[in-house]
Design a protein around this motif. Structure first.
Motif, mmCIF file in Angstrom:
data_model
loop_
_atom_site.group_PDB
_atom_site.id
_atom_site.type_symbol
_atom_site.label_atom_id
_atom_site.label_comp_id
_atom_site.label_asym_id
_atom_site.label_seq_id
_atom_site.Cartn_x
_atom_site.Cartn_y
_atom_site.Cartn_z
ATOM 1 N N ASP A 134 4.436 9.743 -5.475
ATOM 2 C CA ASP A 134 4.714 11.005 -6.160
ATOM 3 C C ASP A 134 5.542 11.871 -5.216
ATOM 4 O OD1 ASP A 134 4.796 13.346 -7.598
ATOM 5 O OD2 ASP A 134 2.681 13.850 -7.294
ATOM 6 N N LYS A 135 6.807 12.063 -5.537
ATOM 7 C CA LYS A 135 7.698 12.797 -4.631
ATOM 8 C C LYS A 135 7.300 14.254 -4.463
ATOM 9 C CE LYS A 135 11.146 13.935 -8.191
ATOM 10 N NZ LYS A 135 12.563 13.785 -8.600
ATOM 11 N N ALA A 136 6.456 14.775 -5.358
ATOM 12 C CA ALA A 136 6.045 16.183 -5.275
ATOM 13 C C ALA A 136 5.270 16.484 -4.003
ATOM 14 C CB ALA A 136 5.204 16.560 -6.495
ATOM 15 N N ILE A 137 4.693 15.454 -3.358
ATOM 16 C CA ILE A 137 3.934 15.720 -2.129
ATOM 17 C C ILE A 137 4.855 16.166 -0.995
ATOM 18 C CG2 ILE A 137 2.124 14.084 -2.739
ATOM 19 C CD1 ILE A 137 3.302 12.150 -0.680
ATOM 20 N N LEU A 138 6.161 15.932 -1.138
ATOM 21 C CA LEU A 138 7.107 16.245 -0.064
ATOM 22 C C LEU A 138 7.964 17.468 -0.367
ATOM 23 C CD1 LEU A 138 8.464 12.615 0.551
ATOM 24 C CD2 LEU A 138 6.508 13.716 1.650
ATOM 25 N N ASP A 139 7.613 18.239 -1.398
ATOM 26 C CA ASP A 139 8.537 19.262 -1.883
ATOM 27 C C ASP A 139 8.454 20.599 -1.147
ATOM 28 O OD1 ASP A 139 6.182 20.340 -2.807
ATOM 29 O OD2 ASP A 139 6.662 20.177 -4.935
ATOM 30 N N ASP A 140 7.623 20.703 -0.096
ATOM 31 C CA ASP A 140 7.469 22.009 0.542
ATOM 32 C C ASP A 140 7.828 22.023 2.027
ATOM 33 O OD1 ASP A 140 5.346 20.385 1.146
ATOM 34 O OD2 ASP A 140 3.859 21.971 1.178
ATOM 35 N N LYS A 141 7.881 20.846 2.665
ATOM 36 C CA LYS A 141 8.142 20.788 4.101
ATOM 37 C C LYS A 141 8.934 19.528 4.411
ATOM 38 C CE LYS A 141 3.709 22.959 5.340
ATOM 39 N NZ LYS A 141 2.419 22.718 6.024
ATOM 40 N N TYR A 142 8.969 19.179 5.678
ATOM 41 C CA TYR A 142 9.573 17.938 6.138
ATOM 42 C C TYR A 142 8.463 17.058 6.697
ATOM 43 C CZ TYR A 142 13.366 21.307 6.090
ATOM 44 O OH TYR A 142 14.230 22.294 5.723
ATOM 45 N N TYR A 143 8.512 15.775 6.346
ATOM 46 C CA TYR A 143 7.432 14.877 6.738
ATOM 47 C C TYR A 143 7.981 13.590 7.333
ATOM 48 C CZ TYR A 143 4.624 17.918 3.761
ATOM 49 O OH TYR A 143 4.016 19.002 3.207
ATOM 50 N N TRP A 144 7.205 13.014 8.257
ATOM 51 C CA TRP A 144 7.424 11.654 8.703
ATOM 52 C C TRP A 144 6.687 10.738 7.736
ATOM 53 C CZ3 TRP A 144 10.969 11.515 12.372
ATOM 54 C CH2 TRP A 144 11.102 12.617 13.225
ATOM 55 N N CYS A 145 7.367 9.704 7.247
ATOM 56 C CA CYS A 145 6.798 8.864 6.182
ATOM 57 C C CYS A 145 6.855 7.383 6.561
ATOM 58 C CB CYS A 145 7.556 9.090 4.879
ATOM 59 S SG CYS A 145 7.521 10.788 4.283
ATOM 60 N N PRO A 146 5.940 6.911 7.409
ATOM 61 C CA PRO A 146 5.920 5.484 7.753
ATOM 62 C C PRO A 146 5.526 4.624 6.557
ATOM 63 C CG PRO A 146 4.046 6.635 8.730
ATOM 64 C CD PRO A 146 4.906 7.675 8.122
ATOM 65 N N ILE A 147 6.193 3.484 6.432
ATOM 66 C CA ILE A 147 5.952 2.552 5.335
ATOM 67 C C ILE A 147 5.743 1.168 5.932
ATOM 68 C CG2 ILE A 147 6.827 1.593 3.172
ATOM 69 C CD1 ILE A 147 8.819 3.965 3.097
ATOM 70 N N SER A 148 4.580 0.586 5.746
ATOM 71 C CA SER A 148 4.308 -0.761 6.231
ATOM 72 C C SER A 148 4.815 -1.768 5.206
ATOM 73 C CB SER A 148 2.806 -0.953 6.457
ATOM 74 O OG SER A 148 2.349 -0.129 7.513
ATOM 75 N N VAL A 149 5.761 -2.603 5.611
ATOM 76 C CA VAL A 149 6.413 -3.489 4.647
ATOM 77 C C VAL A 149 6.924 -4.747 5.336
ATOM 78 C CG1 VAL A 149 8.640 -2.318 4.942
ATOM 79 C CG2 VAL A 149 8.172 -3.545 2.821
ATOM 80 N N GLY A 150 6.821 -5.881 4.637
ATOM 81 C CA GLY A 150 7.342 -7.133 5.165
ATOM 82 C C GLY A 150 8.843 -7.218 4.993
ATOM 83 N N GLU A 151 9.532 -7.753 5.991
ATOM 84 C CA GLU A 151 10.988 -7.809 5.936
ATOM 85 C C GLU A 151 11.493 -8.705 4.808
ATOM 86 O OE1 GLU A 151 12.085 -8.965 9.954
ATOM 87 O OE2 GLU A 151 12.601 -6.880 10.406
ATOM 88 N N LYS A 152 10.769 -9.761 4.489
ATOM 89 C CA LYS A 152 11.201 -10.694 3.447
ATOM 90 C C LYS A 152 10.137 -10.829 2.364
ATOM 91 C CE LYS A 152 14.155 -13.355 6.576
ATOM 92 N NZ LYS A 152 14.464 -14.693 7.145
ATOM 93 N N ASN A 153 9.510 -9.697 2.003
ATOM 94 C CA ASN A 153 8.468 -9.772 0.975
ATOM 95 C C ASN A 153 9.092 -10.037 -0.385
ATOM 96 O OD1 ASN A 153 8.386 -7.071 -0.812
ATOM 97 N ND2 ASN A 153 9.039 -6.531 1.270
ATOM 98 N N SER A 154 8.313 -10.613 -1.274
ATOM 99 C CA SER A 154 8.811 -11.005 -2.605
ATOM 100 C C SER A 154 8.597 -9.930 -3.658
ATOM 101 C CB SER A 154 8.107 -12.294 -3.046
ATOM 102 O OG SER A 154 6.696 -12.099 -3.125
ATOM 103 N N TYR A 155 8.085 -8.764 -3.254
ATOM 104 C CA TYR A 155 7.752 -7.723 -4.228
ATOM 105 C C TYR A 155 8.849 -6.674 -4.392
ATOM 106 C CZ TYR A 155 3.151 -9.681 -3.269
ATOM 107 O OH TYR A 155 2.096 -10.543 -3.103
ATOM 108 N N GLY A 156 9.892 -6.761 -3.571
ATOM 109 C CA GLY A 156 10.938 -5.746 -3.632
ATOM 110 C C GLY A 156 10.550 -4.452 -2.952
ATOM 111 N N HIS A 157 9.600 -4.511 -2.042
ATOM 112 C CA HIS A 157 9.175 -3.325 -1.294
ATOM 113 C C HIS A 157 10.042 -3.149 -0.052
ATOM 114 C CE1 HIS A 157 4.817 -4.017 -2.974
ATOM 115 N NE2 HIS A 157 5.616 -3.431 -3.864
ATOM 116 N N PRO A 158 10.359 -1.928 0.333
ATOM 117 C CA PRO A 158 10.071 -0.693 -0.408
ATOM 118 C C PRO A 158 11.108 -0.467 -1.501
ATOM 119 C CG PRO A 158 11.253 -0.152 1.593
ATOM 120 C CD PRO A 158 11.047 -1.651 1.622
ATOM 121 N N SER A 159 10.722 0.263 -2.519
ATOM 122 C CA SER A 159 11.643 0.580 -3.608
ATOM 123 C C SER A 159 12.802 1.433 -3.085
ATOM 124 C CB SER A 159 10.896 1.338 -4.704
ATOM 125 O OG SER A 159 11.791 1.989 -5.570
#
Length: 374
Positions: free
Chosen positions: A318-343
């Motif tokens: 939900d992008k609304a969580i970021l609408d008031d400040k600046y945030y660091w947003c780490p995303i744990s994701v596999g380099e060759k995952n089959s799910y298309g992550h991250p979007s």
């Protein structure tokens, strides 16, 4: 000094914090179950080092399958995990048995898995997805030994020589996901009641239909575990002005391996908000359902880091969580995952909010480290 690390586990989750020798871990697993992941766990802590608290968000394989490695390499003192109802526990065990996931004992009997001397605290589920955690709640001192169940949103307090820190686990029970799982099982020809009660049925029927179970596992939005326990880890904002707290990031020691030019563009904006030292770990929580800005409203002004849930799946964001400040947003994701992550849409939305997406993959140079002075 506080050190917060998002470890390079790829399509999984393994995060830790050090507070004056007090260590906490949030989840420990990855999807591929590789030897490299074992090395990441063992390099994070010395042999027999104390883990004061292990927080478990939920029991999906990619969040817990390296806990065994962690428990054999270190000494875990306390585990805080979601409370599972008996029927949900049985259903998970039966499905994971069909999937050949070797984590059944962790779900069925945590004391046997970790050892009788380990304190197990379970967090009761809540269907309340947006009411703020009250400032009238009496904090629980983590120094008090106990094996018990606490309410979702309980405030756990740890006092250190230089600071006081709060850990607030919030266990939201997603009944919609549970209904989705049961509908898929029924459609595939399984008897739900027998899955919850009849071990013989599981042995004879479910284990002979592993492909069906695997297909269901990948279809359910999020995961097949309806619980996902968030964790607020940060300063005490109750009855005080967080902006005046004596905490700040030691920015030269905030490491990451991303697009450096992009981060320098936004660096000055982030650097002015030095009180934003708190973090929210989200596991695989659906942020469209669980309104974290409302739940943690009394603590939000101190939040500067938000772990993006479910490996960057846009359906959980939900992008609304970021609408008031600046945030660091780490995303744990596999380099060759089959799910298309991250979007790519999710990345675009984070950038549009002037926040910083940070991909933490299985590449050892992708780990994200935050140092906080207090």
């Amino acid at each position: 000094m506080i050190e917060r690390v998002f470890h390079p586990m790829g399509q999984g989750a393994f995060y830790s914090e050090r507070h004056d020798g007090f260590n906490i871990v949030y989840d420990c697993g990855n999807w591929r179950n590789t030897k490299l992941a074992d090395k990441v766990v063992k390099q994070a802590f010395l042999k027999n080092e104390i883990i004061d608290i292990l927080f478990i968000s939920h029991f999906d394989y990619d969040h817990v399958n390296k806990i065994k490695t962690l428990s054999e390499h270190t000494q875990i003192k306390k585990v805080i995990m979601p409370l599972l109802h008996n029927d949900e526990k049985t259903l998970l065990i039966n499905l994971y048995r069909a999937l050949n996931f070797p984590i059944l004992t962790l779900i069925e009997n945590p004391k046997k898995f970790f050892g009788q001397e380990i304190q197990i605290i379970t967090v009761a589920p809540s269907e309340n997805n947006e009411t703020s955690i009250s400032d009238n709640i009496e904090p629980i001192d983590l120094d008090e030994p106990s094996n018990r169940t606490i309410q979702s949103g309980s405030i756990l307090r740890q006092k250190f020589s230089t600071h006081e820190w709060l850990f607030i686990p919030f266990n939201y029970e997603n009944r919609t996901r549970n209904a989705e799982l049961e509908d898929l099982l029924k459609t595939s020809g399984f008897d739900i009641e027998k899955l919850k009660t009849d071990s013989k049925y599981t042995t004879n029927e479910v284990t002979s239909n592993r492909k069906k179970i695997k297909d269901i596992y990948t279809k359910v939005s999020g995961n097949i575990n309806q619980n996902s326990m968030l964790l607020y880890s940060g300063i005490n904002c109750l009855h005080r002005d967080c902006e005046q707290e004596a905490f700040y990031f030691d920015y030269p020691c905030r490491y990451f391996r991303c697009n450096e030019e992009f981060h320098h563009i936004r660096w000055h904006r982030m650097a002015r908000q030095r009180h934003k030292v708190s973090c929210i770990y989200t596991g695989d929580t659906d942020l469209n359902v669980v309104k974290i800005k409302s739940i943690f409203r009394n603590f939000w002004k101190s939040v500067g880091t938000i772990q993006i849930p479910h490996h960057g799946d846009i359906k959980s964001f939900d992008k609304a969580i970021l609408d008031d400040k600046y945030y660091w947003c780490p995303i744990s994701v596999g380099e060759k995952n089959s799910y298309g992550h991250p979007s790519y849409k999710l990345i675009s939305e984070i950038l549009a909010q002037n926040s910083c997406p940070i991909l933490v993959t299985e590449n050892l140079s992708s780990g994200f480290v935050e140092h906080i002075r207090c």
